[in-house]
Scaffold this motif. Structure first.
Motif, short mmCIF file in Angstrom:
data_model
loop_
_atom_site.label_atom_id
_atom_site.label_comp_id
_atom_site.label_asym_id
_atom_site.label_seq_id
_atom_site.Cartn_x
_atom_site.Cartn_y
_atom_site.Cartn_z
N GLY A 62 -1.87 3.66 0.26
CA GLY A 62 -1.92 2.39 -0.48
C GLY A 62 -0.59 2.05 -1.13
N GLY A 63 0.49 2.70 -0.67
CA GLY A 63 1.80 2.44 -1.26
C GLY A 63 2.61 1.45 -0.44
N ASP A 64 3.87 1.30 -0.82
CA ASP A 64 4.76 0.37 -0.12
C ASP A 64 4.89 0.72 1.35
N HIS A 121 -7.60 3.27 2.11
CA HIS A 121 -6.99 3.72 0.85
C HIS A 121 -8.03 4.40 -0.02
N ALA A 134 2.77 2.23 3.33
CA ALA A 134 1.55 1.87 4.07
C ALA A 134 1.51 0.37 4.34
P1 NAP Z 1 3.77 6.47 -2.56
O1 NAP Z 1 4.26 5.32 -3.34
O2 NAP Z 1 3.75 7.82 -3.20
O3 NAP Z 1 2.30 6.11 -2.05
C1 NAP Z 1 1.53 7.04 -1.39
C2 NAP Z 1 0.15 6.46 -1.17
O4 NAP Z 1 -0.62 7.40 -0.42
C3 NAP Z 1 -0.59 6.19 -2.46
O5 NAP Z 1 -1.31 5.00 -2.35
C4 NAP Z 1 -1.52 7.39 -2.57
O6 NAP Z 1 -2.74 7.08 -3.19
C5 NAP Z 1 -1.80 7.72 -1.13
N1 NAP Z 1 -2.06 9.16 -0.94
C6 NAP Z 1 -1.33 10.21 -1.38
N2 NAP Z 1 -1.86 11.37 -0.96
C7 NAP Z 1 -2.97 11.05 -0.27
C8 NAP Z 1 -3.95 11.80 0.42
N3 NAP Z 1 -3.89 13.14 0.49
N4 NAP Z 1 -4.95 11.14 1.04
C9 NAP Z 1 -5.01 9.78 1.00
N5 NAP Z 1 -4.10 9.01 0.38
C10 NAP Z 1 -3.10 9.63 -0.25
O7 NAP Z 1 4.62 6.67 -1.21
P2 NAP Z 1 5.32 5.58 -0.29
O8 NAP Z 1 4.45 4.43 -0.04
O9 NAP Z 1 5.84 6.37 0.87
O10 NAP Z 1 6.56 5.08 -1.15
C11 NAP Z 1 7.52 6.01 -1.64
C12 NAP Z 1 8.62 5.27 -2.40
O11 NAP Z 1 9.39 4.51 -1.48
C13 NAP Z 1 8.07 4.32 -3.44
O12 NAP Z 1 8.91 4.36 -4.55
C14 NAP Z 1 8.15 2.98 -2.76
O13 NAP Z 1 8.31 1.91 -3.67
C15 NAP Z 1 9.39 3.16 -1.88
N6 NAP Z 1 9.33 2.26 -0.69
C16 NAP Z 1 9.87 1.04 -0.81
C17 NAP Z 1 9.83 0.16 0.27
C18 NAP Z 1 10.44 -1.20 0.15
O14 NAP Z 1 10.77 -1.60 -0.96
N7 NAP Z 1 10.63 -1.95 1.21
C19 NAP Z 1 9.21 0.55 1.47
C20 NAP Z 1 8.65 1.82 1.55
C21 NAP Z 1 8.72 2.68 0.44
P3 NAP Z 1 -2.81 6.73 -4.77
O15 NAP Z 1 -2.28 5.34 -4.88
O16 NAP Z 1 -4.25 6.87 -5.07
O17 NAP Z 1 -1.96 7.75 -5.45
#
Ligand code: NAP
Length: 313
Positions: free
Chosen positions: A155-157, A177, A159
């Motif tokens: 559910g993050g960016d 999610h 995804a």
């Molecule tokens: P994230 O923000 O840590 O999100 C991970 C998501 O996965 C969360 O929604 C989490 O749920 C879920 N999750 C974690 N463990 C899980 C599990 N075992 N089973 C099911 N769901 C699970 O990671 P991310 O999306 O890779 O982003 C990482 C960083 O990179 C962030 O700071 C983000 O802003 C940045 N980013 C920015 C961009 C952009 O600006 N274009 C693009 C990609 C990434 P919960 O929400 O319930 O914790």
């Protein structure tokens, strides 16, 4: 014994924005660093589509293009690049020793910018089906899912970005999610929610993946964590986007880490060993942006430079 008798002023591990920015700064201070990178030079950003928030690119820039530009810039000065897997590091006593099997590289300062790797669901067969329907990279694999049905987990960016990108190819994308609100930033959430090919399954986890090595993935089990109800859900691919784990196993027992494995630093990028610095996603669980990683890389190189000056004095 070490094969490489040179002692580098600075060795940098990792070629994401942190490692490459460290290289640009270190190289410009005339220390000709050695940068060691793995099989995926450029790090996580090479699997990203358009980056809209890196300053200086008003129309956005593709991840691989940005990383290539950073690499070219590091090469323009005097960074030496080598590819390979670091198998062991010895950080007790100077010079530090970096081993790649039997080859050893020695250095007075080390900048660790090894980044983070995608987290997996922990299901029995996810590695068996990796590359056969299970993926962590829409940019790499999306093309193979023309007119297919895909599940994106998270559910993050990432995804939201993966789900939106995959709609270029897929017939339908279902975001699964575990909660009922997204962690993603508003613009990425809005874009995904407004995409008619994307639908959401809230409070739900993927509890099993169905498929085999020959035919690939043909479905998953979705479990609603509020009701406990589980159902089979047909799909052709599962893209896992649930965050990352820092790449720090090499440093276990030598450097301090938090409970999730992120390297602990003080005074910006210093680890507990003088002369060893850490930068980017390997030590930053909070921001994890390309621009912040680049900033950490800059800080690490400047701190390494000051440390080298102090050594000379
Ligand atoms: P994230 O923000 O840590 O999100 C991970 C998501 O996965 C969360 O929604 C989490 O749920 C879920 N999750 C974690 N463990 C899980 C599990 N075992 N089973 C099911 N769901 C699970 O990671 P991310 O999306 O890779 O982003 C990482 C960083 O990179 C962030 O700071 C983000 O802003 C940045 N980013 C920015 C961009 C952009 O600006 N274009 C693009 C990609 C990434 P919960 O929400 O319930 O914790």
């Amino acid at each position: 014994m070490p094969k490489n008798a040179d002692i580098y002023d600075t060795v940098i591990l990792g070629s994401g924005p942190a490692g490459l920015t460290a290289a640009i700064y270190a190289a410009r201070s005339n220390c000709c660093p050695l940068l060691i990178h793995g099989q995926q030079p450029g790090g996580q950003l090479t699997t990203t589509t358009s980056i809209d928030n890196f300053p200086g690119f008003p129309e956005g820039i593709d991840g691989p293009e940005l990383m290539q530009a950073m690499e070219d810039q590091a090469r323009r000065f005097c960074t030496n690049f080598i590819e390979g897997e670091v198998t062991r590091v010895e950080l007790q006593g100077s010079p530090f020793k970096i081993w790649m099997d039997d080859d050893c590289y020695q250095c007075r300062t080390l900048i660790i910018a090894t980044g983070a790797s995608p987290r997996m669901l922990g299901l029995d067969n996810e590695w068996d089906l990796y590359g056969r329907g299970v993926s962590v990279c829409a940019t790499c694999d999306g093309f193979f899912y023309k007119e297919k049905e895909i599940v994106v987990v998270g559910g993050g960016d990432t995804a939201m970005e993966e789900a939106s990108f995959l709609t270029r190819f897929a017939k339908k994308v279902t975001v699964v999610h575990r909660r009922d609100t997204l962690r993603a930033s508003p613009p990425l959430e809005k874009r995904a929610r407004e995409n008619p090919k994307i639908s959401f399954r809230w409070d739900t986890v993927v509890s099993a993946i169905h498929g085999d090595k020959t035919r690939g993935v043909h479905g998953v089990n979705l479990k609603n964590i509020s009701s406990g109800k589980e159902e089979e859900f047909p799909c052709d691919g599962v893209f896992i986007a649930i965050g990352h784990t820092p790449n720090t196993s090499l440093f276990e027992g030598q450097l301090d880490m938090d409970t999730e494995g992120y390297l602990l630093t003080k005074n910006h990028t210093e680890t507990k060993i003088a002369g060893v610095f850490a930068a980017g996603d390997v030590q930053d669980p909070h921001f994890r942006q390309a621009i912040t990683a680049a900033g950490w890389g800059c800080m690490a190189a400047l701190q390494a430079e000051r440390y080298l000056e102090d050594l000379k004095d």
